[in-house]
Design an enzyme around this catalytic site. Structure first.
Site, mmCIF file in Angstrom:
data_model
loop_
_atom_site.group_PDB
_atom_site.id
_atom_site.type_symbol
_atom_site.label_atom_id
_atom_site.label_comp_id
_atom_site.label_asym_id
_atom_site.label_seq_id
_atom_site.Cartn_x
_atom_site.Cartn_y
_atom_site.Cartn_z
ATOM 1 N N TYR A 162 0.829 -1.207 0.000
ATOM 2 C CA TYR A 162 0.000 0.000 0.000
ATOM 3 C C TYR A 162 0.864 1.257 0.000
ATOM 4 C CZ TYR A 162 -3.417 3.450 1.626
ATOM 5 O OH TYR A 162 -4.206 4.567 1.752
ATOM 6 N N ALA A 201 3.987 1.652 -0.886
ATOM 7 C CA ALA A 201 4.724 1.792 -2.146
ATOM 8 C C ALA A 201 3.819 2.295 -3.257
ATOM 9 C CB ALA A 201 5.346 0.455 -2.533
#
Length: 276
Positions: free
Chosen positions: A181, A183
């Site tokens: 999430y 990233a």
């Protein structure tokens, strides 16, 4: 004689909001507040089956994007509900074709669709490739495809426009157990910067909003006491945000009053992050 201040430039414009079908969501508020500001709105979602909807939606008789479209129409604006997978290039192109066929143009694009919380919320050493790819596909690939396809249309129209990407402070915090999430949302912020630099010469502005803890169905994975303890410890304003407060920032970014704002990633988070 009274005084006041009104945002301008949105009456009669066409806005596309992805990921707007859930009853307790930022997407729903984005669609409604843009309609309230004068936009006709294309409302997209994944077409969840009734049996896949949470109990509060079932109790309220909530009908996903159809219900949001009804709210837009109740405000006197046109609405077009479309089931769309933003990670699918063909679906995104179909979404553009339907928008142009029904509403004639596009002026504002809000990339809000996001993968639901699930098996990705584990340490990286335990994260499956499938879970990682699912999050990246919706959150980052979807934002890229929408920006590419609708960006081309905005360039062709020649009237400028506004693209608003809903990121998250998670893309700046990069917390443990949120690798995929975080990233994906950091990628959305970087994509926002690149798109703003590429499209600015066409009068197209690209910005991101980074919400913090907001009162949506996404925080149902923890009990309320746990969330309140987190909020008290981390948010100077001492409360969770409301979806319409995020939407209000998006409406401003789409308006004439934000005509010199582009390439930004604004935190809307009760002060959890400051000066970054």
């Amino acid at each position: 004689m009274g005084s006041g201040y009104e945002l301008t430039g949105l009456t009669g414009k066409v806005a596309v909001v992805t990921g707007a079908g859930r009853m307790r969501s930022i997407g729903r508020s984005l669609a409604v507040e843009l309609a309230r500001a004068g936009c006709d709105v294309v409302v997209t979602g994944t077409g969840r089956r009734p049996e896949d909807r949470p109990a509060d939606e079932a109790a309220a008789g909530w009908d996903d994007i159809a219900s949001v479209a009804d709210e837009v129409r109740a405000l006197g604006r046109r609405a077009l509900p479309v089931v769309c997978d933003v990670a699918d290039p063909d679906d995104v192109r179909r979404l553009l074709d339907l928008t142009l066929a029904e509403l004639g143009r596009v002026d504002v694009v809000v990339n809000n669709a996001a993968a639901s919380r699930g098996e990705d919320r584990v340490p990286l050493t335990e994260l499956s490739v499938e879970a990682f790819d699912r999050v990246i596909a919706v959150n980052l690939r979807g934002t890229f495809l929408m920006t590419q396809v609708f960006g081309r249309q905005l360039v062709e129209q020649g009237d400028g426009g506004s693209i608003i990407n809903i990121s998250s402070i998670g893309g700046k915090l990069s917390g443990a157990g949120t690798g995929a999430y975080s990233a994906s949302k950091a990628g959305v912020q970087s994509l926002t910067s690149s798109a703003a630099k590429e499209l600015g010469s066409h009068g197209i502005r690209v910005n991101a909003l980074c919400p913090g803890v907001t009162e949506t169905g996404r925080i149902a994975d923890r009990d309320p006491d746990t969330w309140q303890a987190y909020v008290r410890a981390n948010l100077p304003l001492g409360r969770t945000g409301l979806p319409w407060e995020v939407a209000a920032a998006a409406v401003f970014l789409a308006s004439d009053q934000a005509a010199w704002v582009t390439g930004q990633a604004w935190n809307v988070d009760g002060g959890q992050l400051t000066i970054r």
